[in-house]
Design an enzyme around this catalytic site. Sequence first.
Site, PDB file in Angstrom:
ATOM      1  CD1 TRP A 162      -2.160  -2.127   1.986  1.00 33.09           C
ATOM      2  CD2 TRP A 162      -2.915  -1.365   0.023  1.00 33.09           C
ATOM      3  NE1 TRP A 162      -3.155  -2.969   1.558  1.00 33.09           N
ATOM      4  CE2 TRP A 162      -3.634  -2.532   0.358  1.00 33.09           C
ATOM      5  CE3 TRP A 162      -3.217  -0.707  -1.166  1.00 33.09           C
ATOM      6  CZ2 TRP A 162      -4.641  -3.056  -0.455  1.00 33.09           C
ATOM      7  CZ3 TRP A 162      -4.214  -1.225  -1.984  1.00 33.09           C
ATOM      8  CH2 TRP A 162      -4.914  -2.384  -1.620  1.00 33.09           C
TER       9      TRP A 162
ATOM     10  CG  ASP B 130      -3.186   3.912   4.301  1.00 35.63           C
ATOM     11  OD1 ASP B 130      -4.173   3.726   5.025  1.00 35.63           O
ATOM     12  OD2 ASP B 130      -2.957   3.235   3.264  1.00 35.63           O
TER      13      ASP B 130
ATOM     14  CE  LYS C  97      -8.856  -2.905   3.991  1.00 36.63           C
ATOM     15  NZ  LYS C  97      -7.676  -2.200   3.559  1.00 36.63           N
TER      16      LYS C  97
HETATM   17  C1  LIG Z   1      -7.102  -1.899   2.158  1.00 39.10           C
HETATM   18  C2  LIG Z   1      -6.051  -0.869   2.228  1.00 39.10           C
HETATM   19  C3  LIG Z   1      -5.890   0.114   1.232  1.00 39.10           C
HETATM   20  C4  LIG Z   1      -6.743   0.147  -0.005  1.00 39.10           C
HETATM   21  O1  LIG Z   1      -8.014   0.492   0.295  1.00 39.10           O
HETATM   22  P1  LIG Z   1      -9.135   0.726  -0.813  1.00 39.10           P
HETATM   23  O2  LIG Z   1     -10.201   1.374  -0.017  1.00 39.10           O
HETATM   24  O3  LIG Z   1      -9.502  -0.620  -1.343  1.00 39.10           O
HETATM   25  O4  LIG Z   1      -8.562   1.613  -1.869  1.00 39.10           O
HETATM   26  C5  LIG Z   1      -4.921   1.065   1.410  1.00 39.10           C
HETATM   27  N1  LIG Z   1      -4.129   1.068   2.493  1.00 39.10           N
HETATM   28  C6  LIG Z   1      -4.245   0.143   3.457  1.00 39.10           C
HETATM   29  C7  LIG Z   1      -3.338   0.191   4.636  1.00 39.10           C
HETATM   30  C8  LIG Z   1      -5.200  -0.854   3.352  1.00 39.10           C
HETATM   31  O5  LIG Z   1      -5.307  -1.776   4.320  1.00 39.10           O
END
Ligand SMILES: *Cc1c(COP(=O)(O)O)cnc(C)c1O
Length: 360
Positions: A102, A172, A196
């Site tokens: 990511w 993030d 999540k």
């Molecule tokens: C799942 C995830 C993403 C991507 O998320 P989307 O909403 O599918 O774009 C980005 N960063 C992290 C840390 C993730 O766990």
Amino acid sequence: MSRVYNFSAGPSMLPLEALKKAQEELLDYHGSGQSVMEMSHRSKWFDDIIKEAEQLFREIMNIPDNYKVLFLQGGASTHFAAIPLNFMNKNNKADYIITGNWAKKAYQEAKKYGNARAVASSEDKIYSYIPKVTREDIDPEADYVYICMNNTIYGTKFPYIPDTGDVPLIADISSCFLSEPLDVTKFAMVYGGAQKNIAPAGLVVCIIREDMLGNEMACTPTMLNYKIQADNDSLYNTPPCWTIYMCKLVLEWIKEKGGLEAIKANNVKKANLLYDFFEESKMFKSVINPEDRSLMNIPFVTGDKELDAKFVKEATEAGFINLKGHRTTGGMRASVYNAMPLEGVEKLVAFMKEFEKNNS
Ligand SMILES: *Cc1c(COP(=O)(O)O)cnc(C)c1O
């Protein structure tokens, strides 16, 4: 009704209490005669919902008044572009710490808009650890430093918040959002996809310090312009109303549970059940550097691909679903977000013990 224990990395389990509340309110939300799925985003009911959600975020995460809380869309992945567009605005430079897929995707996206630099990377050991980055490693001219706090695929989490000096830090936090207390003031922005730990998919929550806003690149699409979104209280266009409503219910659940300290205590208990078991097991192992281990995503292996597959198959049949590891790492991964009950992890560990006994 029979519900499985869902160990998916996302979308993932939601608190049963929140789902039941949604069910209760489904057809007639607070006497409105309609579902939240159907109502206008400009209605008084929805106005209350989004304001309450924001208020709960501020209270639960202890977010200072000089931060905006935005309810946006496009998944976390859209913000990989929005972040450089909005913030790579003084020297057109940014520093990225690459701790997994990511972070790498965010870095690759940022390179389209300016001079993104990889400060450090743990790709050499399949992202099984978090590099130690100090202030000296950071370019003082960078417009921001970017990290992915919890690495969903690899099961690592920053055990420290990098000291970036005067350079704004952006994180993030998709897969560790609301999993434990976080000092928001150490960051210029934290953000994450809801699917999540917060709500169904379709919502990205961005918490941004106000002084960061208003310096976006001229080419920034209106919808990705954080200043415009903030000026319109996340209602520049139609927001994902239902998801924001679910987010509110989950935040109420967290508050009822005693807030993030209590949530963390439960998460530590769950994670330790697994990590302690890996210490004692002769079959199941964690391959993650112990001090960098995630509380939320817990990968493990047997070292034998066929045995891994057998385990995943039998676990699925027993009601423990989505334990297969990410396609890039193989093995298994148990994602144990806030809504996974302690009992689910206890039962999984008991199942693993039984599996080990029967297969060695
Ligand atoms: C799942 C995830 C993403 C991507 O998320 P989307 O909403 O599918 O774009 C980005 N960063 C992290 C840390 C993730 O766990």
